[in-house]
Design an enzyme around this catalytic site. Structure first.
Site: not given
Ligand code: NAI
Ligand code: OAA
Length: 322
Positions: A166, A2, A110, A86, A73, A79
């Site tokens: 993804h 971030g 995220s 999350n 992770r 993920r």
């Protein structure tokens, strides 16, 4: 990640104001980053109004809010293993954004990003064009660099696209891959292109980097900045991000997943496409996997919130965060 993403965003010429927002208790950390950014702006000759804050009121008036909070992770994890944990974080911040920056566009980073995009869409109550996730844009950039390297051409000569999750079930669109404007299938070298190997490398790229140095930072950070520039510059570029589709890909839809979208100041707009039979079956597999986890996560969130409401008659920040 971030932190680097914020730095990459701060260098976009259209950005005149940036808020480094974090949770309570991180005030000193955020202030330190702010001071360091200011030193670099002086060196760069940039004039950005910068603030570091844990006060939600400070995001008021934002054009774009990027959610990068949540656990990453660890080596060996998928993920999707992060989904439940999350979801609570993304749900909390999406509601906060809806309250304090109701005209913003939300970009979710995220993971698992497709599921988290659906959580942000549901919890913000925003229209689908104003909520999207980083999706398969970074995967597409990874594939692009392998192809450019293979053909010894500049990356800007390669256009390619990965759609779907993804993650493990991502789908490369070779039918949408060109080199110097020429469809890759029309090049004699196409038959010897190690396509499966490339896609496998894209699938494991994140975990390989995490195993070696702990986190992916610069790839996602620059990918995020590209998208922010596309929004603020009203560029109408077509990039592959996670967006809500109704039926845009061969009539498949009702899910947030990586698809080509047109991006401008109003948000993201999926481009209706028709893909090959083989691509459709891969995409359907991806959609089924994301849909099933999304519905599990959303139903868990709903029952947790109902429980909290029943207990306290009010939703407290800490109930949702931890
Ligand atoms: N979509 C993509 O392509 C990418 C997604 N990611 C995802 O982004 C997320 C962040 O990754 P990193 O920056 O590497 O992790 P990190 O651990 O460096 O940063 C996570 C941040 O989230 C905050 N956070 C964690 N739990 C929280 C909670 N309960 N409430 C509020 N804030 C909380 C932490 O304070 C920290 O600032 C992960 O989920 C990761 O998988 C990371 C890279 C690329
Ligand atoms: O692999 C991860 O966990 C982080 C990520 O999504 C990426 O870099 O593609």
């Amino acid at each position: 990640m971030g932190q680097f993403a914020a730095y990459a965003v701060s260098k976009i010429p259209f950005v005149s104001r940036l808020v480094l927002f974090g949770r309570e208790g991180n005030e000193d950390f955020l202030e330190g980053i702010k001071l360091d950014f200011i030193d670099s702006f002086s060196a760069l000759g940039r004039d950005v109004k910068l603030s570091a804050s844990t006060n939600p009121g400070d995001i008021e008036g934002s054009d774009v809010v990027i959610i990068t909070s949540g656990v990453p992770r660890s080596p060996g994890q998928d993920r999707l293993d992060l989904a439940k944990q999350n979801a609570r974080v993304v749900a909390y911040y999406s509601k906060m954004i809806a309250g304090y920056a109701p005209d913003a566009i939300i970009m979710v980073v995220s993971n698992p990003v497709d599921v988290m995009t659906a959580v942000a869409l549901e919890c913000s109550g925003f229209i689908p064009s104003r909520v999207f996730g980083l999706g398969t844009h970074l995967d597409s950039m990874r594939l692009k660099s392998y192809i450019a390297n293979h053909f010894s051409v500049h990356v800007s000569e390669v256009h390619t696209r990965i759609i779907g999750e993804h993650g493990e079930t991502m789908v490369p669109l070779w039918s949408a891959t060109t080199i110097g404007g020429i469809q890759v299938q029309n090049l004699p070298e196409f038959s010897s292109l190690p396509k499966d190997e490339f896609v496998e490398c894209v699938k494991v790229a994140g975990s390989e980097i995490i195993n070696k140095c702990g986190a992916t930072i610069y790839g996602p950070g620059e990918a995020i900045a590209t998208i922010v520039r596309t929004i603020l510059g009203n560029e109408n570029r077509i990039l592959s991000v996670s967006a809500y589709i109704r039926s845009e890909v061969n009539d498949i839809g009702d899910v947030c997943i990586g698809v080509p979208v047109r991006i401008n100041r109003k948000g993201v707009f999926p481009v209706p496409i028709r893909i090959s039979e083989e691509e459709v079956s891969g995409f359907q597999r991806s959609v089924d996997r994301i849909k099933s986890i999304t519905s599990e996560v959303l139903s868990d969130l709903k029952s947790e919130n109902a429980e909290i409401d029943k207990k306290n008659n009010v939703v407290h920040e800490n109930d949702l965060l931890f």
